[in-house]
Design a protein around this motif. Structure first.
Motif, PDB file in Angstrom:
ATOM      1  N   SER A  56       3.853 -17.812  28.251  1.00  0.00           N
ATOM      2  CA  SER A  56       5.305 -17.789  28.428  1.00  0.00           C
ATOM      3  C   SER A  56       6.146 -17.195  27.164  1.00  0.00           C
ATOM      4  CB  SER A  56       6.272 -18.856  29.004  1.00  0.00           C
ATOM      5  OG  SER A  56       7.460 -18.531  29.480  1.00  0.00           O
ATOM      6  N   LYS A  57       7.283 -16.099  27.400  1.00  0.00           N
ATOM      7  CA  LYS A  57       7.685 -15.614  26.025  1.00  0.00           C
ATOM      8  C   LYS A  57       9.108 -15.748  26.056  1.00  0.00           C
ATOM      9  CE  LYS A  57       6.622 -11.507  25.802  1.00  0.00           C
ATOM     10  NZ  LYS A  57       5.824 -10.184  26.032  1.00  0.00           N
ATOM     11  N   ALA A  58       9.632 -14.845  25.399  1.00  0.00           N
ATOM     12  CA  ALA A  58      10.995 -14.870  24.800  1.00  0.00           C
ATOM     13  C   ALA A  58      12.085 -15.184  25.978  1.00  0.00           C
ATOM     14  CB  ALA A  58      11.698 -13.461  24.392  1.00  0.00           C
ATOM     15  N   LEU A  59      12.951 -16.257  25.474  1.00  0.00           N
ATOM     16  CA  LEU A  59      14.053 -16.725  26.664  1.00  0.00           C
ATOM     17  C   LEU A  59      14.976 -15.660  26.990  1.00  0.00           C
ATOM     18  CD1 LEU A  59      14.159 -20.268  25.759  1.00  0.00           C
ATOM     19  CD2 LEU A  59      13.088 -19.375  27.920  1.00  0.00           C
ATOM     20  N   HIS A  60      15.675 -15.172  26.112  1.00  0.00           N
ATOM     21  CA  HIS A  60      16.525 -14.177  26.145  1.00  0.00           C
ATOM     22  C   HIS A  60      16.831 -13.093  25.042  1.00  0.00           C
ATOM     23  CE1 HIS A  60      19.299 -17.443  24.925  1.00  0.00           C
ATOM     24  NE2 HIS A  60      19.791 -16.603  24.140  1.00  0.00           N
ATOM     25  N   SER A  61      17.450 -12.208  24.901  1.00  0.00           N
ATOM     26  CA  SER A  61      17.635 -11.251  24.047  1.00  0.00           C
ATOM     27  C   SER A  61      19.085 -10.694  23.844  1.00  0.00           C
ATOM     28  CB  SER A  61      16.831  -9.943  23.991  1.00  0.00           C
ATOM     29  OG  SER A  61      17.440  -8.727  23.595  1.00  0.00           O
ATOM     30  N   ILE A  62      19.903 -11.399  22.827  1.00  0.00           N
ATOM     31  CA  ILE A  62      21.233 -10.838  22.880  1.00  0.00           C
ATOM     32  C   ILE A  62      21.680  -9.465  22.967  1.00  0.00           C
ATOM     33  CG2 ILE A  62      23.482 -10.957  21.549  1.00  0.00           C
ATOM     34  CD1 ILE A  62      22.883 -13.641  22.654  1.00  0.00           C
ATOM     35  N   ALA A  63      20.781  -8.807  22.386  1.00  0.00           N
ATOM     36  CA  ALA A  63      20.772  -7.288  22.317  1.00  0.00           C
ATOM     37  C   ALA A  63      20.779  -6.697  23.765  1.00  0.00           C
ATOM     38  CB  ALA A  63      19.765  -6.564  21.523  1.00  0.00           C
ATOM     39  N   LEU A  64      19.994  -7.068  24.467  1.00  0.00           N
ATOM     40  CA  LEU A  64      19.678  -6.577  25.644  1.00  0.00           C
ATOM     41  C   LEU A  64      20.861  -7.087  26.645  1.00  0.00           C
ATOM     42  CD1 LEU A  64      15.834  -7.197  26.695  1.00  0.00           C
ATOM     43  CD2 LEU A  64      17.118  -4.890  26.481  1.00  0.00           C
ATOM     44  N   GLU A  65      21.196  -8.296  26.419  1.00  0.00           N
ATOM     45  CA  GLU A  65      22.103  -8.884  27.095  1.00  0.00           C
ATOM     46  C   GLU A  65      23.454  -8.198  27.299  1.00  0.00           C
ATOM     47  OE1 GLU A  65      21.710 -11.228  29.618  1.00  0.00           O
ATOM     48  OE2 GLU A  65      19.858 -12.105  29.048  1.00  0.00           O
ATOM     49  N   LEU A  66      23.814  -8.034  25.890  1.00  0.00           N
ATOM     50  CA  LEU A  66      24.904  -7.020  25.471  1.00  0.00           C
ATOM     51  C   LEU A  66      24.839  -5.631  26.392  1.00  0.00           C
ATOM     52  CD1 LEU A  66      25.958  -8.023  21.925  1.00  0.00           C
ATOM     53  CD2 LEU A  66      27.312  -8.457  24.191  1.00  0.00           C
ATOM     54  N   THR A  67      23.520  -5.106  26.183  1.00  0.00           N
ATOM     55  CA  THR A  67      23.470  -3.655  26.586  1.00  0.00           C
ATOM     56  C   THR A  67      23.968  -3.646  28.198  1.00  0.00           C
ATOM     57  OG1 THR A  67      21.618  -3.580  25.134  1.00  0.00           O
ATOM     58  CG2 THR A  67      21.987  -1.975  26.722  1.00  0.00           C
ATOM     59  N   TRP A  68      23.384  -4.592  28.931  1.00  0.00           N
ATOM     60  CA  TRP A  68      23.699  -4.559  30.360  1.00  0.00           C
ATOM     61  C   TRP A  68      24.824  -5.287  30.737  1.00  0.00           C
ATOM     62  CZ3 TRP A  68      17.909  -6.303  29.935  1.00  0.00           C
ATOM     63  CH2 TRP A  68      17.886  -7.598  30.062  1.00  0.00           C
TER      64      TRP A  68
ATOM     65  N   ILE B 340      20.733  -8.973  37.706  1.00  0.00           N
ATOM     66  CA  ILE B 340      19.699  -7.943  38.293  1.00  0.00           C
ATOM     67  C   ILE B 340      18.695  -7.687  37.283  1.00  0.00           C
ATOM     68  CG2 ILE B 340      19.221  -5.440  39.135  1.00  0.00           C
ATOM     69  CD1 ILE B 340      21.581  -5.882  40.832  1.00  0.00           C
ATOM     70  N   MET B 341      19.401  -7.530  35.989  1.00  0.00           N
ATOM     71  CA  MET B 341      18.591  -7.284  34.825  1.00  0.00           C
ATOM     72  C   MET B 341      17.482  -8.224  34.302  1.00  0.00           C
ATOM     73  SD  MET B 341      18.777  -4.032  34.975  1.00  0.00           S
ATOM     74  CE  MET B 341      17.594  -3.910  33.378  1.00  0.00           C
ATOM     75  N   ASN B 342      18.354  -9.547  34.180  1.00  0.00           N
ATOM     76  CA  ASN B 342      17.569 -10.563  33.990  1.00  0.00           C
ATOM     77  C   ASN B 342      16.428 -11.165  34.692  1.00  0.00           C
ATOM     78  OD1 ASN B 342      18.639 -11.519  31.379  1.00  0.00           O
ATOM     79  ND2 ASN B 342      20.457 -11.767  32.617  1.00  0.00           N
ATOM     80  N   TRP B 343      16.784 -11.058  36.112  1.00  0.00           N
ATOM     81  CA  TRP B 343      15.472 -11.226  36.948  1.00  0.00           C
ATOM     82  C   TRP B 343      14.323 -10.168  36.633  1.00  0.00           C
ATOM     83  CZ3 TRP B 343      19.715 -11.055  41.482  1.00  0.00           C
ATOM     84  CH2 TRP B 343      20.267 -12.274  41.425  1.00  0.00           C
ATOM     85  N   ALA B 361      11.773 -11.570  47.616  1.00  0.00           N
ATOM     86  CA  ALA B 361      12.632 -11.743  46.361  1.00  0.00           C
ATOM     87  C   ALA B 361      12.623 -10.361  45.644  1.00  0.00           C
ATOM     88  CB  ALA B 361      12.255 -12.666  45.415  1.00  0.00           C
ATOM     89  N   ILE B 362      11.610  -9.606  45.671  1.00  0.00           N
ATOM     90  CA  ILE B 362      11.741  -8.335  45.203  1.00  0.00           C
ATOM     91  C   ILE B 362      12.442  -7.170  45.929  1.00  0.00           C
ATOM     92  CG2 ILE B 362      10.072  -6.507  44.474  1.00  0.00           C
ATOM     93  CD1 ILE B 362       8.394  -8.327  43.061  1.00  0.00           C
ATOM     94  N   GLY B 363      11.883  -7.554  47.302  1.00  0.00           N
ATOM     95  CA  GLY B 363      12.885  -6.710  48.297  1.00  0.00           C
ATOM     96  C   GLY B 363      14.270  -6.814  47.947  1.00  0.00           C
ATOM     97  N   PHE B 364      14.997  -8.320  47.835  1.00  0.00           N
ATOM     98  CA  PHE B 364      16.044  -8.403  47.620  1.00  0.00           C
ATOM     99  C   PHE B 364      16.661  -7.542  46.442  1.00  0.00           C
ATOM    100  CE2 PHE B 364      18.968 -10.687  45.015  1.00  0.00           C
ATOM    101  CZ  PHE B 364      19.795 -11.003  45.711  1.00  0.00           C
ATOM    102  N   ILE B 365      16.156  -7.708  45.740  1.00  0.00           N
ATOM    103  CA  ILE B 365      16.622  -6.993  44.208  1.00  0.00           C
ATOM    104  C   ILE B 365      16.638  -5.370  44.510  1.00  0.00           C
ATOM    105  CG2 ILE B 365      16.183  -6.392  41.713  1.00  0.00           C
ATOM    106  CD1 ILE B 365      14.682  -8.782  41.556  1.00  0.00           C
ATOM    107  N   GLY B 366      15.762  -4.797  45.021  1.00  0.00           N
ATOM    108  CA  GLY B 366      15.855  -3.757  45.562  1.00  0.00           C
ATOM    109  C   GLY B 366      17.006  -3.361  46.434  1.00  0.00           C
TER     110      GLY B 366
END
Ligand SMILES: [Cu+2]
Ligand SMILES: [Cu+2]
Lengths: 311, 548
Positions: A56-68, B340-343, B361-366
Motif C-alpha cells: 500500500s502506498k501514498a495516502l494523499h498528495s496535497i498537490a493533486l488535491e489542490l488541483t482537483w 471522484i478523483m480520490n476514489w 462501485a466503478i459503474g457508480f463512479i462512471g
C-alpha cells in the motif's frame, strides 16, 4: 438523421445559447472519458496478480488535491459567468419589442396581439423583430416554452412574467407547456408560425378591431377607475399619465419602477404598495376583473405614458 | 484495525454459536425487535417492496411512451403513474435506502457499539415508515394522486381532486421516520465510539451517514411544514400558496426546494460512504485523501442548503436571486470532483480485484460523473432556460439517483450481504446482473438527454412523432434495466436460502464488522468491547479473499 440530435435553431437567443451547450457537451465528454479511461487503466494496470503484491502506498498528495479542487472551482465560476450573461440577454427585452399578451389556463393558451387579434394555443409572430410576451395564468402554474427559440418561462397565477425572442427563420415550430398543470398538460400547446412581416401584418388584419388598449380604455371608464384617476388635481387617486416606466415613491418611502407587474399589482392588490401622499382607499379588483381585462387595462395605462411622451 | 484487543486482554471469539438471525425465531421477536441489525433487515424488506412497486409504475408509463399519441392509458392515469413513481421512489426507496438498511446495520458495528443510541426510537422509525407506507397504499386504493412528486401549489391545493391529502401525509410520515434515523446516527457517532476510535479513524461510511443525519435533521422539518401547509390550504381553504386565496405559489417552491435540494444529498451522501468502503477494499490499498473525502462530505452537506433556487431560474424569482443560487451551486463541483478523483486514485498502485461490489462501485463512479457534469448545464442560468423541465433534467437526476445512488445501494448490499445474511451470493450471477443493469440504465437515460435538448418537456403523456425513436430506445432500455434489477434481487434472495455459508471475512476487508464480528454477527455485535488502534483502511496489499 440530424434532426434526431440537433434541434432547430430559430431565434437570436438560440444562436447564443447553443455554443455554450455544445461546448459543455464536449467538455463533459472529455471529463467522462478522462475519468473513465483512468479508472479502466488503473484497474487493468494494477490488477491483482496471484502471488505478487504491491504494498500500500501514498495516502494523499496535497498537490493533486489542490488541483482537483481548484480547477473545478474555477471552471464552475466560468460556467456561472457564461450562463449569467446569457440569462441577462434572455431577461431583458429590447426597447420597441412587439408586445403580445398571453393568458394560460387549464389547458389552453389565450393570446392577444397588439391590435386586438386573438388566437388560442397557436402563436403568429413576424420574423426579424423582437417580440415580448407578457404572461399570466388564470389557475395553476404553466410554462410557456418554444424549444426552437430556446426560451421558456413559468406562467404564474397572480403575477405577470415575460419572455422575449427574435425569430430568425420563418416556419412552424412547437409550442409547449413545460410546467406540469394537470390532466391535459401534454396537450397544452400548439404551433408557432413565424411569418414574413408583411404576412404577419396581413394575418393581423383578419382579426377584430378593438386593440387591448381600446378595451382597456373602455374598462377604465366602465369600472369607474376614471372617477378616482381623473387626472385632475385633488382627485382621490394619482394621475396615471406617464406612470408606466416612471419611478414611484411609496408611502413607505421606498421607490419602485412602475413596470407591468407593478401596475398589475396596483389593480389587483392596491393595498400592498400605496403611493406616497395617497390613502389606501382603492378597492381591490381581483375578484371583478378577468386576467384578460387586467392585461387590457395595463395596456391602456401604458399607452397613457406613450401619449404623454409625445406631447 | 489489525490489532484489536479486549479491554482486559486479547480478543476472544464469541462463545456462543448463535447469531442475531437465529437466536429467536418468533414473529414478535422480529416485529418488536430493538436490535439495529434486525431493524435493518425489516427496513430492507419494506423498501424492496416499495422499490418494486415504484418500478412497476415506471414500466407502465414507459409503455405509454412507446407511441407518440397518448393511447395506451388515459392522461389522468398516466399522470398518476409518474407521480406515484416519483413519490414512492424518493420517499420510500431512495431516502431510506442506504441509511435505514446498511446504515442501521453498520453504524453501531463500525463505531464498535452494541446498538444505536436509541434502539426504541429506531424501532419506532420503522413503524412510522410502515404507517407512511400504509398511507401510500391507501393513495393507490383511493385512486392515486396526480400532482407530480413536487406537489406544486395551486395545482395540489385548489385544483387536483385526487388523494393529495393522503399522499402528503404519507410523505410527511416517511420524512418523520428518516428524522428518527438521523437523530440516532448523530448521537451514536458522537457518544458511542469504541475506545481508540477517534474521528479520523472512523470509516468514511460513518462520516457519510453522520452528515446525512445532519441534513435530515435540518431539512426534513421544513418539508414537513410545507406538506402540512398544503393540507391546511387544501382542507380549509386558508390562502398560503394559491394566489386566488391571497397566497403565493412561488413561496411554495422556495419552501419545497429548501428541503428537496438537500434531500438529494440525503439520498446520495450515504452512497458516497458505501463507495468509500468498497474501493479501498478491492484495491487492497489505503484510501486516497481520507481527510479530503471526509471534509468534502461535510462541505457538500452544508453547501447543499444554499443552492435550492437553482430549481427556480424560470419560475419568476429575480435575476439577482438566480445569480446567487447559480454561483453557489457551482461550488458543489469542487467537493464532488474531490471525491471522484480520490476514489479513482485509490486504485493507483493497488491490487485491484473485480468482484461484484467493485463492479457496481466503478459503474457508480462512471454514471455519477455523467450525472454531475450534466448538473453544470442546469446550474448555468442561461442554459437552464431551454433545459428546465425537459427530459434533460429527468436524465440528469436519474444519472445521479439511479446511476449513482441505486448503484451504490446495490454495491453495498452485495458487499455486506455475507455479513448481514451469512451467505455468499453467486458471484457470476451478481456480475451478470450488474452488467445488465449498467447497460439497461444507459440505454434508458442517454436518449433522454437528447430528447430533452430537442425540447421534449417532462411529464408528457403524448409527444410529437419525431421523438418516437428516442422514446422507444428509452423504453427498451427500461425493460433491460427492469430485468437486471429482478435478476439481481432474485439472485440475492436465492442465496439467502441456498447460498454457501459466508466466512467471517470473505473479502479480506478491514473494519470492525469484518475483523471482529462473525457472519452474521452475534446479537450483541461484540462479545467484548473492541479497542481500535489503527486508522481505517490500513490495507497492506496482502489480504486474501476467503471464499470457497
Ligand atoms: Cu402544463
Ligand atoms: Cu437542487
Amino acid at each position: 438523421m440530424l434532426k434526431y440530435i440537433f434541434p432547430e435553431q430559430a431565434s437570436t437567443f438560440a444562436t447564443r445559447v447553443d455554443p455554450m451547450y455544445y461546448f459543455l457537451v464536449i467538455f463533459s465528454a472529455l471529463v467522462c472519458v478522462g475519468i473513465g479511461g483512468l479508472i479502466i487503466y488503473f484497474a487493468v494496470r494494477y490488477r491483482k496478480i496471484e502471488g505478487e503484491n504491491r504494498p500500500s502506498k501514498a495516502l494523499h498528495s496535497i498537490a493533486l488535491e489542490l488541483t482537483w479542487t481548484v480547477i473545478p472551482g474555477i471552471g464552475g465560476i466560468a460556467i456561472f459567468a457564461w450562463g449569467a450573461l446569457l440569462y441577462n440577454d434572455f431577461a431583458n427585452a429590447p426597447e420597441g419589442a412587439l408586445e403580445i399578451d398571453v393568458v394560460g389556463k387549464q389547458w389552453m393558451w389565450k393570446v392577444q396581439h397588439a391590435n386586438g387579434m386573438r388566437e388560442v394555443n397557436d402563436l403568429h409572430v413576424p420574423v426579424g423583430r423582437p417580440v415580448k410576451i407578457t404572461m399570466t395564468s388564470q389557475d395553476v402554474l404553466h410554462d410557456y416554452y418554444i424549444p426552437a427559440f430556446r426560451v421558456k418561462h413559468d406562467v404564474v397565477p397572480g403575477k405577470f412574467t415575460s419572455i422575449w425572442f427574435e425569430a430568425t427563420k420563418t416556419g412552424e415550430y412547437h409550442l409547449f407547456c413545460a410546467e406540469y398543470c394537470g390532466t391535459e398538460h401534454s396537450l397544452m400547446g400548439g404551433t408557432v408560425y413565424v411569418m414574413e412581416p408583411e404576412d404577419y401584418a396581413q394575418w393581423l388584419e383578419g382579426g377584430p378591431k378593438t386593440s387591448p388598449q381600446e378595451s382597456g380604455q373602455f374598462l377604465f371608464e366602465q369600472r369607474g377607475c376614471v372617477t378616482c384617476h381623473s387626472g385632475a388635481s385633488g382627485a382621490r387617486g394619482p394621475n396615471l399619465m406617464g406612470v408606466y416606466g416612471s419611478t414611484v415613491t411609496l408611502g413607505s418611502g421606498d421607490e419602485v419602477v412602475a413596470d407591468e407587474e407593478y401596475l398589475r399589482e396596483s389593480i389587483m392588490q392596491p393595498a400592498l404598495r400605496v403611493v406616497d401622499g395617497f390613502s389606501p382607499l382603492m378597492p381591490s379588483f381581483s375578484n371583478q376583473l378577468t386576467e384578460e381585462d387586467v392585461m387590457d387595462l395595463v395596456a391602456y395605462i401604458k399607452s397613457l405614458s406613450a401619449e404623454e411622451g409625445a406631447e | 484495525m489489525a490489532v484489536i484487543a479486549d479491554r482486559e486482554g486479547a480478543y476472544a471469539p464469541p462463545v456462543r454459536e448463535e447469531n442475531y438471525l437465529t437466536w429467536d425465531h418468533s414473529i414478535k421477536s422480529w416485529l418488536f425487535t430493538q436490535d439495529h441489525k434486525r431493524i435493518a433487515i425489516l427496513y430492507l424488506i419494506s423498501i424492496t417492496v416499495f422499490f418494486l412497486l415504484g418500478g412497476i409504475f415506471a414500466m407502465l408509463f414507459r409503455i405509454e411512451l412507446l407511441t407518440p399519441a397518448g393511447d395506451v392509458f388515459e392522461a389522468d392515469r398516466y399522470n398518476k403513474f409518474f407521480t406515484l413513481h416519483g413519490v414512492i421512489m424518493i420517499f420510500f426507496f431512495l431516502i431510506p435506502s442506504v441509511p435505514a438498511t446498511l446504515g442501521n446495520f453498520l453504524v453501531p458495528i463500525m463505531v464498535g457499539a452494541r446498538d444505536l443510541a436509541f434502539p426504541k426510537i429506531n424501532l419506532a422509525s420503522w413503524w412510522v415508515f410502515n404507517v407512511a407506507g400504509v398511507f401510500a397504499l391507501l393513495v393507490l386504493v383511493t385512486g392515486g394522486v396526480d400532482t407530480g412528486w413536487t406537489f406544486y401549489s395551486p395545482l395540489s391545493t385548489s385544483y387536483a381532486n385526487t388523494s393529495v391529502f393522503l399522499a402528503v401525509t404519507a410523505a410527511f410520515a416517511a420524512g418523520f421516520s428518516s428524522i428518527l434515523t438521523g437523530i440516532n446516527f448523530i448521537v451514536t457517532v458522537h457518544k458511542m465510539r469504541a475506545p481508540g476510535l477517534t474521528w479520523f479513524r472512523l470509516p468514511l461510511f460513518i462520516w457519510a451517514n453522520y452528515a446525512t443525519g445532519v441534513v435530515i435533521m435540518l431539512g426534513t422539518p421544513v418539508v414537513a411544514i410545507t406538506l402540512f401547509l398544503i393540507a391546511v390550504e387544501r382542507l380549509w381553504g386558508v390562502g398560503i400558496f394559491d394566489p386566488a386565496l391571497g397566497g403565493d405559489s412561488v413561496l411554495f417552491q422556495h419552501m419545497f426546494w429548501f428541503y428537496s435540494h438537500p434531500a438529494v444529498y440525503i439520498m446520495i451522501l450515504p452512497g458516497f460512504g458505501v463507495i468509500s468502503e468498497i474501493i479501498p477494499c478491492f484495491s487492497r490499498n489505503r484510501i486516497f485523501g481520507y481527510p479530503f473525502i471526509a471534509f468534502s462530505t461535510l462541505s457538500i452537506a452544508i453547501l447543499g442548503f444554499f443552492v435550492w433556487g437553482h430549481h427556480m431560474f424560470v419560475s419568476g424569482q429575480s435575476f439577482y436571486t438566480g445569480m446567487v443560487f447559480s454561483f453557489l451551486t457551482m461550488f458543489i463541483a469542487a467537493p464532488t470532483a474531490v471525491k471522484i478523483m480520490n476514489w479513482t486514485f485509490t486504485l493507483h498502485g493497488g491490487n485491484v480485484i473485480m468482484t461484484t461490489p467493485m463492479l457496481y462501485a466503478i459503474g457508480f463512479i462512471g454514471l455519477f460523473t455523467i450525472g454531475g457534469v450534466t448538473g453544470l448545464f442546469l446550474a448555468a442560468m442561461g442554459l437552464d432556460v431551454p433545459l428546465h423541465d425537459t427530459y434533460f433534467v429527468v436524465a440528469h437526476f436519474h444519472f445521479t439517483m439511479v446511476g449513482g445512488m441505486a448503484m451504490a445501494f446495490f454495491a453495498g448490499i452485495h458487499f455486506w450481504w455475507p455479513k448481514m445474511i451469512g451467505k455468499m451470493y453467486p458471484e457470476f450471477m451478481g456480475k451478470f446482473a450488474c452488467i445488465i443493469i449498467f447497460t439497461g440504465f444507459n440505454l434508458t437515460f442517454m436518449p433522454q438527454f437528447i430528447v430533452g435538448w430537442l425540447g421534449m418537456p417532462r411529464r408528457y403523456h403524448a409527444y410529437p412523432e419525431e421523438w418516437q425513436v428516442l422514446n422507444v430506445m428509452s423504453t427498451a432500455g427500461a425493460s433491460i434495466l427492469g430485468f437486471g434489477f429482478l435478476a439481481c434481487i432474485a439472485c440475492l434472495i436465492w442465496s439467502a436460502f441456498w447460498g454457501k455459508p459466508a466466512k467471517q471475512n470473505p473479502w479480506g476487508a478491514k473494519g470492525l464488522e469484518w475483523e471482529v464480528c462473525t457472519s452474521p454477527p452475534h446479537p450483541h455485535n461484540f462479545t467484548s468491547i473492541p479497542v481500535v488502534t489503527e486508522e481505517a483502511y490500513s490495507y497492506t496489499g496482502e489480504e486474501v479473499l476467503d471464499i470457497d
